[in-house]
Write a protein that holds these residues in place. Structure first.
Motif, PDB file in Angstrom:
ATOM      1  N   PHE A 114     -34.240  -0.120 -59.135  1.00  0.00           N
ATOM      2  CA  PHE A 114     -35.663   0.114 -58.968  1.00  0.00           C
ATOM      3  C   PHE A 114     -36.542  -0.332 -57.594  1.00  0.00           C
ATOM      4  N   ARG A 115     -37.525   0.289 -57.304  1.00  0.00           N
ATOM      5  CA  ARG A 115     -38.197  -0.183 -55.996  1.00  0.00           C
ATOM      6  C   ARG A 115     -39.592  -0.266 -56.184  1.00  0.00           C
ATOM      7  N   ALA A 116     -40.488  -1.223 -55.600  1.00  0.00           N
ATOM      8  CA  ALA A 116     -41.837  -1.272 -55.667  1.00  0.00           C
ATOM      9  C   ALA A 116     -42.484  -0.095 -55.237  1.00  0.00           C
ATOM     10  N   ALA A 117     -43.771   0.255 -56.043  1.00  0.00           N
ATOM     11  CA  ALA A 117     -44.503   1.308 -55.559  1.00  0.00           C
ATOM     12  C   ALA A 117     -45.027   1.237 -54.192  1.00  0.00           C
ATOM     13  N   LYS A 118     -44.932   2.042 -53.205  1.00  0.00           N
ATOM     14  CA  LYS A 118     -45.675   1.908 -52.036  1.00  0.00           C
ATOM     15  C   LYS A 118     -47.062   1.440 -51.833  1.00  0.00           C
TER      16      LYS A 118
END
Length: 123
Positions: A114-118
């Motif tokens: 998962f990645r953080a929302a931009k």
């Protein structure tokens, strides 16, 4: 009342468009063929649909925020969108609201892909 207006009222009543007594639901002949159920709309409403079973959650993913907080004290709990692999902080309007998601400890998000929302800032 005239005969034709009685026919209209009878049709409307059989379709449930005219309020009748709150008596039990009955089946009456329909002038257009078949039978029609009469009664109050609440009596003739279809049963609510059953909720779909939740998707199986992976390791380190939790169905409730409380479970996630208990599992990772001292870490920030985030909402991970399982479809897009993007996670959101509690300050985001999408936190806990996407169709397919889970609560996850922020430290384990990178390992899970998962990645953080931009456009979100870490609280």
């Amino acid at each position: 009342m005239k005969k034709s207006s009685c026919f209209v009222v009878a049709c409307l009543f059989s379709l449930g468009l005219v309020a009748g007594s709150a008596a039990a639901q009955t089946t009456t002949p329909n002038p257009f063929g078949g039978t029609a159920q009469t009664g109050t709309p609440a009596q003739t409403a279809p049963a609510p649909k059953k909720a779909k079973a939740p998707a199986a959650l992976g390791t380190g993913q939790f169905a409730s925020e409380a479970e996630a907080k208990a599992s990772c004290p001292g870490d920030t709990v985030v909402w991970a969108n399982l479809s897009s692999k993007v996670y959101h902080y509690a300050t985001a309007k999408t936190y806990g609201k996407t169709k397919r998601g889970a609560y996850i400890c922020e430290k384990s998000t990178a390992a899970a892909g998962f990645r953080a929302a931009k456009k979100e800032q870490r609280p």
